[in-house]
Design an enzyme around this catalytic site. Sequence first.
Site, mmCIF file in Angstrom:
data_model
loop_
_atom_site.group_PDB
_atom_site.id
_atom_site.type_symbol
_atom_site.label_atom_id
_atom_site.label_comp_id
_atom_site.label_asym_id
_atom_site.label_seq_id
_atom_site.Cartn_x
_atom_site.Cartn_y
_atom_site.Cartn_z
ATOM 1 N N LYS A 137 0.851 -1.232 -0.032
ATOM 2 C CA LYS A 137 0.040 -0.084 0.002
ATOM 3 C C LYS A 137 0.761 1.320 0.098
ATOM 4 C CE LYS A 137 -3.755 -0.230 2.283
ATOM 5 N NZ LYS A 137 -4.726 -0.194 3.120
ATOM 6 N N ARG A 144 -3.687 2.608 8.392
ATOM 7 C CA ARG A 144 -3.946 1.652 7.834
ATOM 8 C C ARG A 144 -2.572 0.716 7.773
ATOM 9 N NH1 ARG A 144 -8.610 2.559 4.345
ATOM 10 N NH2 ARG A 144 -9.196 4.717 4.353
ATOM 11 N N GLY A 164 -8.324 -7.106 4.533
ATOM 12 C CA GLY A 164 -9.156 -7.271 5.702
ATOM 13 C C GLY A 164 -8.783 -8.051 6.744
ATOM 14 N N MET A 176 -5.788 -7.330 8.857
ATOM 15 C CA MET A 176 -5.271 -6.337 9.625
ATOM 16 C C MET A 176 -6.087 -5.271 9.867
ATOM 17 S SD MET A 176 -1.167 -6.800 8.875
ATOM 18 C CE MET A 176 -1.258 -6.731 7.316
ATOM 19 N N ARG A 206 -3.877 -1.589 -5.950
ATOM 20 C CA ARG A 206 -3.017 -2.526 -6.044
ATOM 21 C C ARG A 206 -3.576 -3.753 -6.963
ATOM 22 N NH1 ARG A 206 -5.964 -4.517 -0.249
ATOM 23 N NH2 ARG A 206 -7.961 -4.883 -0.990
ATOM 24 N N HIS A 255 -16.306 -7.580 2.506
ATOM 25 C CA HIS A 255 -15.338 -8.530 2.799
ATOM 26 C C HIS A 255 -15.603 -9.909 2.397
ATOM 27 C CE1 HIS A 255 -14.149 -11.276 6.067
ATOM 28 N NE2 HIS A 255 -12.927 -10.692 6.003
ATOM 29 N N SER A 285 11.662 -42.471 -6.459
ATOM 30 C CA SER A 285 10.730 -41.737 -6.337
ATOM 31 C C SER A 285 10.511 -41.280 -4.932
ATOM 32 C CB SER A 285 9.374 -42.582 -6.728
ATOM 33 O OG SER A 285 8.044 -41.548 -6.447
ATOM 34 N N CYS A 313 6.468 -38.250 -5.331
ATOM 35 C CA CYS A 313 5.087 -38.809 -5.270
ATOM 36 C C CYS A 313 4.312 -38.558 -4.186
ATOM 37 C CB CYS A 313 5.160 -40.305 -5.627
ATOM 38 S SG CYS A 313 6.061 -41.429 -4.575
ATOM 39 N N TYR A 330 10.488 -35.310 -12.453
ATOM 40 C CA TYR A 330 8.965 -34.987 -12.540
ATOM 41 C C TYR A 330 8.277 -34.990 -10.982
ATOM 42 C CZ TYR A 330 8.817 -40.008 -11.106
ATOM 43 O OH TYR A 330 8.770 -41.335 -10.377
#
Length: 871
Positions: free
Chosen positions: A21, A91, A100, A102, A332, A450, A759, A826, A846
């Site tokens: 922010k 803020r 929402g 904090m 944002r 919210h 694996s 896996c 993989y």
Amino acid sequence: MKFVYSFNEGNKDMKELLGGKGANLSEMINIGLSVPDGFTVTTEACNFYYENNEKMSEEIINQIFEKLEELEKKSGKKFGDYKNPLLLSVRSGARASMPGMMDTILNLGISNDFINGNVENKRFILDSYRRLIQMYADVVMHADREEYENILEKVKKEKGYKLDTELLEEDLQVILDQYKEIYKRQTGEDFPSDPKVQLIKSIESVFKSWNNDRAKYYRKMHGIPASWGTAVNIQEMVYGNISENSGTGVAFTRNPSTGEKKLYGEYLMNAQGEDVVAGVRTPNPIEELKVSMPDVYNEFVKNCDILENHYKDMQDMEFTIENGKLYMLQTRNGKRTAKAAIKIALDMLDEKKIEESEAVLRVEASSLDQLLHPMFDEEEFKNASLLTTGLAASPGAATGKIYFNSDEATKQSEMGIKVVLVRNETSPEDIKGMQDSVAVVTVRGGMTSHAAVVARGMGRCCVVGCEELEVNYANKTMKAKDGTVLNEGDYISVDGNTGNVYASKIKTVEPKLDEDFSRFMNIADKYRRMKIRTNADNANDAKVAMKFGAEGIGLCRTEHMFFDEERILTVRKMILANSKEERQEALNSILPYQQNDFEELFETLNGKAVTIRYLDPPFHEFLPKKEEEIKKLASDIGIDESELLHRLDEISEFNPMMGHRGCRLSITYPELAIMQTTAVINAAISVLRKGIYVIPEIMIPLVSDVREFTYLRDIVVKTAERILNEQGILMNYSVGTMIEVPRACVLSNEIAKEADFFSYGTNDLTQMTYGFSRDDASKFLRGYYEKGIFENDPFVKMDKSGVGFLVDTSVKLGRGENPKIKLGICGEHAGNPESIDICEKIGLDYVSCSPYRVPIARLAAAQSSIKKGDK
């Protein structure tokens, strides 16, 4: 050390220090937009606050007051001076958006002097003061906010008002006087009249809110480290509640639910920003501003274009209109549904605003789960009875029992009940209940309330603004306009695509993925290095995974095939056999089932690799535990019940997950491995003769020593070669092992000499590395999160420094001895984006995950590859 920065000292690249922010407020000032001025207390100040036993140092306080003086000079106003007042908002602003989670406090700087002095627009001051007391009591003093709400509603009801804006000056004075009394009773002190005390305590409260329960839960859910801290933004107030020509709103440059390239938002006249977010009044669509205030609307549209082109992403903005003048309060990158994220990424790619690789990074991998949500069955839907209609805030369809309290929703969910959380409006305290529900319905609130924002982020089906519903928390009922009354525990069905809510249980069906999804995933695959396999034990699961793009099966758990009702008795006979002959007889009966299962898998995979893990669980998992089941089994296998109980006692273990299981079973009973190898090879031959290429991969589980592996590998190879020679078939197959014991990790060089593949079974590896039972750890891990010992569940997100280190060590040792060895994972971590990123950095070939996680793994692997710089 510099802890406080004026807005004009920052820019959008300073998010780590100024928070998202603060950095974006600075950037908006830099590009010439009209932004109320202010300053930011950094994330470093927040971390120093916690290091200093939650105390603000004099150095930080002095820097805050120095920046306050600068702001007073620039604005020409004085903080706390009723004659020329500078009022402030405080803020939060972490580097990652946490909507929402904090705290915020508005209107700081008002005191009794403002009421007693000769001030203009006294109604506005009274309204702002009562808001300040209520927010300050709630956020700073942690007092019960409901008492304040009850006073407000009581006065409105007595006067016959529906809206806060109808309250007159004398009404607000009555409310304010009662607020002061409540505050003193709740806190034991008068509301502070010193504005600097208000300011410092408010900043401290925002720092504290970084570690409130909802913020910690949100961080855990989104993988945000506690070490980041939050910045605090102190900004000059502009007033949307000062006149009928003033207002406030929230808008997105594109639709956050669908991705449509169209301004999407809402506003309220004569209101402050919290009124829109909290859903106190149902706001107006942003398009109506074009009619009521065309000049303001046109300027706002221009700002939207500037911001989206500047950030090259869909923007979520807050704005205020004060007496006809537009101010931008925040921008944002907007939270969005997965469907919207894909469309926005593709549209911005087509608009040449971003490159392909950036488009791939724009969609949060875990959010793809939203696209797999069910829809209502068309036939059942025809007979559905409409209860009410609200705003379609988050897509999907869900059916569940209604509960009106978040704690109760969580409790019921933990019992396996599908829950729909129904509230007048949600607040950040409801986040756990929302997460544990299949859908959320609110009476009040708009598309940026919210409930709407949080539900979209979670992928929860959500309908807001059902104003025709009356919810009675005390009686645990809700009443529709037509008089229909539903009680807690009754079923409703929620359509987050249309905003309709139905008073019945409606069957749901699987969704259909659109062309945008296919196009996006094809682009992502271009950047992916790792292959994506699936964990599937039957043809149906395999078909689902193939539909989602799986490139093979990385784990077929053969024990899951044994639990079928037709087979379990034979399996139990095998386990309870008193001789090798009895055991072999039972295995001969199991063999045809196993072979048929494998044939179905090989045919479904149609030439793609299938990794088959041999029997892994301890025998006790297949045996009965209840008295009536034990009696029946004794009767079925023809032995005395006392004898059966004796055999069950012999088989039982104190710690079965570290006992007689995995490769140890087949070492004790080699006939097990022979039977399973026979089933695999016969199935492969059968399918091969149908013209379908087969790649069987045989996996020996839970190896801790190379001699365990070689003993069983030799049995597998001898059995396979005998069958292939008898059938006159040439066929490639491989034999590898599942690495899930820490000892195997550190001796992987020895095992890699003999194995074709590894694996990594990180479920067991995590258990054994931590010494946690994953079945029991949840009972105490919650305390670890609360005390800041752990930030994440190690069974969900891979422990990089422990388990990840062991896997990395194993990979280096294994490849050092056998450069051609194939390496995959896996465990459940294979479907977790953060864990997939670790796998990419380690260099696995993989990952293999559950079928419905395949799209998530595909995208996460592509994103990791892009970030690593491989593509």
